[in-house]
Design a protein around this motif. Structure first.
Motif, mmCIF file in Angstrom:
data_model
loop_
_atom_site.group_PDB
_atom_site.id
_atom_site.type_symbol
_atom_site.label_atom_id
_atom_site.label_comp_id
_atom_site.label_asym_id
_atom_site.label_seq_id
_atom_site.Cartn_x
_atom_site.Cartn_y
_atom_site.Cartn_z
ATOM 1 N N GLU A 1 2.302 30.060 13.188
ATOM 2 C CA GLU A 1 1.831 31.449 13.173
ATOM 3 C C GLU A 1 0.337 31.511 13.480
ATOM 4 O O GLU A 1 -0.122 32.402 14.207
ATOM 5 C CB GLU A 1 2.161 32.099 11.829
ATOM 6 N N PRO B 1 -1.866 22.351 2.726
ATOM 7 C CA PRO B 1 -0.674 21.842 2.031
ATOM 8 C C PRO B 1 -0.902 20.502 1.347
ATOM 9 O O PRO B 1 -0.197 20.167 0.408
ATOM 10 C CB PRO B 1 0.359 21.684 3.168
ATOM 11 N N GLY C 1 0.825 -1.205 0.000
ATOM 12 C CA GLY C 1 0.000 0.000 0.000
ATOM 13 C C GLY C 1 0.849 1.240 0.000
ATOM 14 O O GLY C 1 2.050 1.196 0.263
ATOM 15 N N SER C 2 0.215 2.341 -0.339
ATOM 16 C CA SER C 2 0.903 3.621 -0.256
ATOM 17 C C SER C 2 -0.150 4.678 0.041
ATOM 18 O O SER C 2 -1.335 4.483 -0.209
ATOM 19 C CB SER C 2 1.625 3.949 -1.568
ATOM 20 N N ILE C 3 0.278 5.756 0.609
ATOM 21 C CA ILE C 3 -0.614 6.884 0.838
ATOM 22 C C ILE C 3 -0.100 8.003 -0.069
ATOM 23 O O ILE C 3 0.954 8.587 0.202
ATOM 24 C CB ILE C 3 -0.605 7.311 2.316
ATOM 25 N N PRO C 4 -0.798 8.228 -1.172
ATOM 26 C CA PRO C 4 -0.252 9.111 -2.212
ATOM 27 C C PRO C 4 -0.408 10.582 -1.871
ATOM 28 O O PRO C 4 -1.333 11.253 -2.315
ATOM 29 C CB PRO C 4 -1.087 8.749 -3.445
ATOM 30 N N LEU C 5 0.499 11.085 -1.063
ATOM 31 C CA LEU C 5 0.379 12.466 -0.595
ATOM 32 C C LEU C 5 1.462 13.354 -1.203
ATOM 33 O O LEU C 5 2.589 12.936 -1.417
ATOM 34 C CB LEU C 5 0.485 12.510 0.932
ATOM 35 N N HIS C 6 1.076 14.569 -1.427
ATOM 36 C CA HIS C 6 2.008 15.569 -1.941
ATOM 37 C C HIS C 6 1.699 16.863 -1.197
ATOM 38 O O HIS C 6 0.536 17.175 -0.962
ATOM 39 C CB HIS C 6 1.791 15.745 -3.444
ATOM 40 N N TYR C 7 2.700 17.608 -0.833
ATOM 41 C CA TYR C 7 2.473 18.815 -0.036
ATOM 42 C C TYR C 7 2.962 20.067 -0.752
ATOM 43 O O TYR C 7 4.005 20.048 -1.406
ATOM 44 C CB TYR C 7 3.181 18.697 1.321
ATOM 45 N N GLU C 8 2.187 21.117 -0.590
ATOM 46 C CA GLU C 8 2.608 22.435 -1.051
ATOM 47 C C GLU C 8 2.442 23.382 0.136
ATOM 48 O O GLU C 8 1.327 23.765 0.481
ATOM 49 C CB GLU C 8 1.749 22.889 -2.236
ATOM 50 N N TYR C 9 3.532 23.680 0.775
ATOM 51 C CA TYR C 9 3.508 24.458 2.011
ATOM 52 C C TYR C 9 3.575 25.960 1.724
ATOM 53 O O TYR C 9 4.296 26.381 0.823
ATOM 54 C CB TYR C 9 4.708 24.106 2.892
ATOM 55 N N THR C 10 2.877 26.739 2.541
ATOM 56 C CA THR C 10 3.129 28.177 2.503
ATOM 57 C C THR C 10 4.337 28.460 3.399
ATOM 58 O O THR C 10 4.533 27.787 4.412
ATOM 59 C CB THR C 10 1.928 28.983 3.031
ATOM 60 N N ALA C 11 5.110 29.436 3.016
ATOM 61 C CA ALA C 11 6.281 29.782 3.830
ATOM 62 C C ALA C 11 5.858 30.514 5.096
ATOM 63 O O ALA C 11 6.605 30.567 6.067
ATOM 64 C CB ALA C 11 7.237 30.645 3.026
ATOM 65 N N GLY C 12 4.657 31.071 5.094
ATOM 66 C CA GLY C 12 4.182 31.820 6.251
ATOM 67 C C GLY C 12 4.513 33.290 6.135
ATOM 68 O O GLY C 12 5.206 33.722 5.209
ATOM 69 N N VAL C 13 4.006 34.058 7.070
ATOM 70 C CA VAL C 13 4.218 35.510 7.042
ATOM 71 C C VAL C 13 5.700 35.830 7.185
ATOM 72 O O VAL C 13 6.283 36.587 6.400
ATOM 73 C CB VAL C 13 3.396 36.188 8.164
ATOM 74 N N GLU D 1 7.856 34.125 4.291
ATOM 75 C CA GLU D 1 7.728 34.847 3.021
ATOM 76 C C GLU D 1 8.733 36.010 2.986
ATOM 77 O O GLU D 1 9.438 36.217 1.995
ATOM 78 C CB GLU D 1 6.291 35.375 2.908
ATOM 79 N N LEU E 1 -1.907 32.131 4.443
ATOM 80 C CA LEU E 1 -0.458 32.307 4.278
ATOM 81 C C LEU E 1 0.280 31.842 5.529
ATOM 82 O O LEU E 1 1.356 31.257 5.467
ATOM 83 C CB LEU E 1 -0.152 33.787 4.003
#
Lengths: 156, 384
Positions: free
Chosen positions: B24, B116, A16-28, A31, B19
């Motif tokens: 935060e 995310p 099995g696999s858990i097909p996850l991908h993340y796109e994180y915000t850098a934050g205030v 950034e 954001l």
């Protein structure tokens, strides 16, 4: 009674696999920090209450927990507080060439940064960041290629 | 056990993507709660964090990760986690700290940052299903909620339109909530015509994935008196967990929630919840769950919640308001933070600080959280 399974061929199993991908915000704060790197600048947060600069840049001060709205440029040379060389990558693969990493502190700044360092750097070395050419920067910690020995003459 | 008061609450905006990092968000909610209480981070003796799967934020050991933003460095701290029930379990954890006499103050903070995760936060649940009987089928959470909703409709002769009334009410209530993500004036027809996802579940029957944080300050009676003349008391807590084998229980009734509610009501000396309480913030990630949970919380008999909704009893100005905040369906659903938002709503309502959302003469209320594979019930009652 078998105490351990020597072969999985005789038992039912599944893959099995858990097909996850993340796109994180850098934050205030993140950034602001990353935009600074793209301009060839390292920024620390500055707490007006504690009168202290700190890395990494945050929106709050971890001493007084007041908000941190200002950032200041880290102009001072870094100093290598600890150094290591790794022979293996994140997946356990052997690297062709060992990579040196250091924990680097900056005078007048609480905290520090971890980054790659060039050959010849030792614990206690004075170092400065080598940024990528401006056109190749993306707003990433990797906009700093590595830290190298700071051979500039001391001004003070 | 000592009495435990809530003296401050705070929350961030709930949005599909913020954001702010999780740290935060935690800081902003914590600071707002402490400012409301008239306290600083230094005044806090202990911290309890609530946050659901690490896979949502994509950060391992999320409790430790968030702790800095919640002002917990160098202080006794813990993380609680019971799936979607976490938001209400978080102040229960804080209650333990103060009621036991171990600490005089505890900052409780719940956070979730679901944005995310791609392709969808639901993927994080793939491994929750039984690998022998369910996983090979490609089951998703929506499937089993659809089965639960259908079972409830079948047993109690409840229609999709009855259930849609909950979404209409809650999204309307949320128009008065300054942090709301999906407040809207919609009709039953809008719900019925919205995209069919897993019948009978339609797009507008479901709360959205969200980013957000919420926090509250819990203190002993002695400390409460120093800071305010108007504390709100946590007078009952309860929790209960059934088996993850959801096929081994009657889907039309959350018995585990009834057990949790009875535990809280016994502590709070509540014998007739409908008469002794003034309103409820009921966990509503789906509109049918509001009805389900009203019954599990013993606010009405089995199968009666739809009629109360049709009759307007659960409207904010009705005889027994349900989800005056706008609930998860209107304010949003950053899992742990969503449950904590409901605890904050109880605080604001009971203090008379809910603004346009204010329920008149509100002196006592209940809230619940629910989650994991439909088997976690967490309940908290509060009074002036």
């Amino acid at each position: 009674m078998e105490e351990r399974i020597d072969s999985v061929e005789g038992i039912r199993q599944w893959t099995g696999s858990i097909p996850l991908h993340y796109e994180y915000t850098a934050g205030v704060a993140g950034e602001r920090f990353l935009r600074g790197l793209a301009q060839g600048k390292i920024q620390a947060g500055y707490c007006a209450n504690c009168k202290e600069a700190s890395l990494p840049l945050r929106i709050y001060c971890i001493k007084c927990y007041g908000g941190v709205e200002r950032s200041v440029l880290v102009r001072s040379a870094g100093k290598v507080a600890a150094l290591t060389k790794t022979q293996f990558g994140q997946g356990g693969e052997r690297l062709g060439e060992p990579v040196a990493f250091a924990y680097i502190t900056f005078e007048g700044v609480t905290g520090g940064l971890v980054h790659r360092v060039a050959d010849g750097v030792r614990v206690g070395s004075s170092v400065r960041p080598r940024f990528k050419p401006k056109r190749k920067r993306t707003g990433s910690i990797l906009d700093i290629e590595f830290f190298e020995r700071d051979l500039r003459p001391r001004t003070s | 056990m000592r009495r435990v008061a809530v003296i401050g609450a705070g929350m961030t905006l709930f949005r599909r993507r913020m954001l702010e990092t999780g740290r935060e968000l935690s800081y902003e909610a914590s600071k707002m709660a402490l400012d409301a209480a008239g306290m600083t981070f230094k005044d806090v003796e202990s911290v309890v964090l609530g946050t659901a799967p690490d896979m949502f934020d994509g950060v391992h050991m999320k409790g430790e990760y968030l702790l800095e933003g919640a002002g917990g460095l160098g202080k006794p701290n813990s993380r609680v986690y019971v799936g979607g029930g976490t938001g209400v379990f978080t102040p229960i954890g804080g209650w333990w700290h103060v009621a036991s006499g171990l600490f005089d103050s505890c900052l409780v903070v719940a956070e979730e940052k679901m944005s995310p995760l791609h392709p969808h936060p639901q993927y994080a649940f793939w491994s929750i299903f039984d690998h022998t009987t369910e996983r090979p089928l490609g089951v998703t959470l929506l499937w089993i909620f659809a089965l639960e909703m259908r079972r409830y409709m079948h047993v109690h002769n409840v229609t999709e339109e009855d259930i849609a009334l909950v979404a209409v009410k809650n999204k309307m209530n949320a128009l008065d909530h300054p942090c709301a993500q999906i407040a809207a004036k919609i009709t039953v027809d809008d719900v019925m015509k919205s995209e069919k996802m897993v019948w009978p579940v339609k797009r507008l029957d479901v709360s959205p994935p969200s980013d957000g944080a919420a926090a509250a300050v819990l203190v002993s009676e002695e400390v409460a008196r120093k800071y305010t003349d108007d504390p709100v008391w946590i007078d009952g807590v309860g929790w209960n967990v059934d088996s993850q084998y959801w096929t081994n229980r009657e889907l039309c009734y959350p018995a585990y929630l009834e057990s949790a509610a009875k535990m809280a009501y016994k502590m709070a000396k509540i014998e007739n919840p409908r008469k002794q309480l003034d309103f409820a913030e009921v966990y509503d990630p789906f509109d049918y769950k509001e009805l389900h949970h009203m019954e599990g919380l013993l606010l009405c008999g089995k199968g009666e919640a739809a009629k109360l909704t049709r009759d307007g009893v659960t409207q904010r100005n009705g005889e027994f308001p349900i989800n005056p905040s706008g609930g998860l369906l209107g304010v949003g659903n950053p899992i742990a933070a969503a449950g904590m938002m409901k605890v904050c709503e109880l605080f604001w309502q009971l203090r008379g600080e809910a603004g346009k959302r204010q329920v008149q003469n509100a002196e006592r209320a209940v809230t619940n959280g629910w989650g994991d594979l439909m088997q976690v019930g967490t309940v908290l009652t509060m009074k002036r």
